[in-house]
Every structure is written in structure tokens, then in C-alpha cells.
Design a protein around this motif. Structure first.
Motif, mmCIF file in Angstrom:
data_model
loop_
_atom_site.group_PDB
_atom_site.id
_atom_site.type_symbol
_atom_site.label_atom_id
_atom_site.label_comp_id
_atom_site.label_asym_id
_atom_site.label_seq_id
_atom_site.Cartn_x
_atom_site.Cartn_y
_atom_site.Cartn_z
ATOM 1 N N SER A 143 0.817 -1.215 0.000
ATOM 2 C CA SER A 143 0.000 0.000 0.000
ATOM 3 C C SER A 143 0.848 1.260 0.000
ATOM 4 O O SER A 143 0.342 2.347 -0.290
ATOM 5 N N THR A 170 3.885 3.593 -4.837
ATOM 6 C CA THR A 170 3.168 4.477 -5.744
ATOM 7 C C THR A 170 2.754 3.712 -6.998
ATOM 8 O O THR A 170 3.254 2.623 -7.277
ATOM 9 N N SER A 171 1.858 4.289 -7.765
ATOM 10 C CA SER A 171 1.406 3.629 -8.985
ATOM 11 C C SER A 171 2.571 3.437 -9.959
ATOM 12 O O SER A 171 2.661 2.407 -10.640
ATOM 13 N N ARG A 172 3.469 4.414 -10.023
ATOM 14 C CA ARG A 172 4.628 4.294 -10.904
ATOM 15 C C ARG A 172 5.562 3.203 -10.419
ATOM 16 O O ARG A 172 6.109 2.426 -11.220
ATOM 17 N N MET A 192 4.685 0.583 -8.806
ATOM 18 C CA MET A 192 4.023 -0.683 -9.135
ATOM 19 C C MET A 192 4.237 -1.036 -10.609
ATOM 20 O O MET A 192 4.426 -2.206 -10.956
ATOM 21 N N GLU A 193 4.196 -0.029 -11.476
ATOM 22 C CA GLU A 193 4.447 -0.271 -12.894
ATOM 23 C C GLU A 193 5.862 -0.784 -13.115
ATOM 24 O O GLU A 193 6.091 -1.745 -13.856
ATOM 25 N N SER A 247 6.231 -4.351 -11.838
ATOM 26 C CA SER A 247 5.621 -5.311 -12.759
ATOM 27 C C SER A 247 6.548 -5.611 -13.928
ATOM 28 O O SER A 247 6.704 -6.767 -14.345
#
Length: 224
Positions: free
Chosen positions: A156, A159-161, A163-164, A167
Motif C-alpha cells: 500500500s 506508488t502507482s509508478r 508498481m508499474e 511489474s
């Protein structure tokens, strides 16, 4: 292409010399150091220049085994990539070694082509995961009761970046490939990777993949 310098440490002389002979046939890869055990390896590295890029390390050795040698290599020679060569195929051995920060785990009965592929991949992408490892992780997640730990909330905080980037690391993309796909610089990718390492406590990219699998951020079967 620069020559990849490899050390091999195994107390089984016939296996070690046979593997060394095979590796020396690979283009731009050469064995520069052989050792009977972890203690001899570490003693030899003290006055060895330049140090090897990769160490192929047996898990079960006298004097200093693969686990203890891995820990000491991380402390004294953090730039060396570690590939475990072992007869142990139990899931717990595989995942434990990856948690310690090795870059690849191969069984001793693999084909020479996979050894070559693993060496090149850990140099290029920091880790190499084969089907055996990913199946081991899947089995561990399926059979092991999940414990609640202090790290459960780490995802949690990403950040979204981040996580990118995580991945794409899991999909074995290089920093340049990640930068091209996300339209950012390699320096920015490295910054996100460093943030991921700090937040997750992982030692390297292999540890980041392990983190993603354990926290079910990615399905190991997707990486096969």
C-alpha cells in the motif's frame, strides 16, 4: 561484448572441472577461478583483480556452505552475481536462497544451454528465474499458511509508478526497456528501483520479484 568472468565453487572435483570446461566453450564467458568451498573462494577473492562477475556456488560444501558464503559475498563483494547450483529441489531450499539474495537457482541436472542463459541473464537483468523456481514459489504460496507480518502493508506504500516498474522488473525487462515503455529516463527507472528496494527490504531485483509473488502482486504462472 565484454567477457563475462565466472568463478565456480564446488567440492565435487569432477563436477566442478566438467562444468568449468563446458562454460569455457561459451562465447565471451570464461572461468577465472575455481574453489573447493566457500572459505577458499573468499580467501582467493581477497587478492583477485578484477573480481569475477558471477559466482556459481554449490549449496552443500565443507568449511563454508553455500548459504554462509552467499551472506559473506553480499557483505564483501556486493557486485558479484550469485547462481546457486544444487541437487536440492525442495521448494523451501529454492525460496530461502532467493530470499537471501541469490540471483538464480539452478539444479545440477540442467542442460548446459540453461547455465549459459542464466549467466547472461543475471548480468543483463540481475536475476534469472526458471520454471522450477516459479513452480516452487507457486507451491509455497498454495501450501503454506500465510502469516500476518509487519510487511503486509508494504504494497500500500508503493506508488502507482513504482508498481508499474515492479511489474516490468518481474517480466525481466531491462532498465532501458522499462524506460522506453514508460517514457521516462533510465536514471528515473533506477530511482524507482532503489525506492522499491528500500521499501521492500529486498537485496536485488530477484528479491523484488519474490516480494511481488509473496504478496500476490503477480501470479508466478504469468512469468512462465
Amino acid at each position: 561484448m565484454a567477457n563475462i568472468r565466472v568463478a565456480i565453487t564446488d567440492d565435487q572435483v569432477l563436477f566442478r572441472r566438467g562444468m568449468a570446461s563446458i562454460i569455457n566453450t561459451f562465447e565471451n564467458i570464461s572461468i577465472v577461478l575455481e574453489a573447493d568451498n566457500g572459505r577458499i573462494l573468499l580467501d582467493s577473492l581477497q587478492n583477485f583483480e578484477p573480481i569475477p562477475d558471477v559466482v556459481l556456488l554449490d549449496l552443500s560444501m565443507p568449511e563454508l556452505n553455500g548459504i554462509e558464503t552467499t551472506k559473506l559475498l553480499h557483505v564483501h563483494y556486493p557486485s558479484i552475481k550469485i547462481i546457486i547450483l544444487s541437487v536440492y529441489g525442495e521448494d523451501r531450499f529454492v525460496t530461502h536462497l532467493m530470499e537471501l539474495g541469490v540471483n538464480a537457482y539452478l539444479f545440477k541436472n540442467v542442460e548446459p544451454e540453461e547455465v549459459e542463459r542464466a549467466i547472461r541473464t543475471v548480468i543483463d537483468k540481475d536475476f534469472y528465474f526458471n520454471e522450477a523456481f516459479l513452480n516452487a514459489m507457486k507451491n509455497r504460496l498454495t501450501n503454506k499458511r500465510q502469516k500476518i507480518t509487519l510487511t503486509d502493508n508494504i504494497p500500500s506504500t508503493l506508488t502507482s509508478r513504482e508498481m508499474e516498474v515492479l511489474s516490468l522488473i518481474c517480466k525481466q525487462r531491462t532498465a532501458q526497456e522499462i524506460a522506453d515503455q514508460l517514457f521516462i529516463s533510465v536514471r528515473t527507472v533506477d530511482g524507482h528501483r532503489n525506492n522499491l528496494l528500500e521499501k521492500t527490504g529486498a537485496r536485488n531485483s530477484a528479491g523484488l520479484v519474490l516480494f511481488a509473488i509473496k504478496h500476490r502482486l503477480i501470479d508466478p504462472t504469468e512469468l512462465l
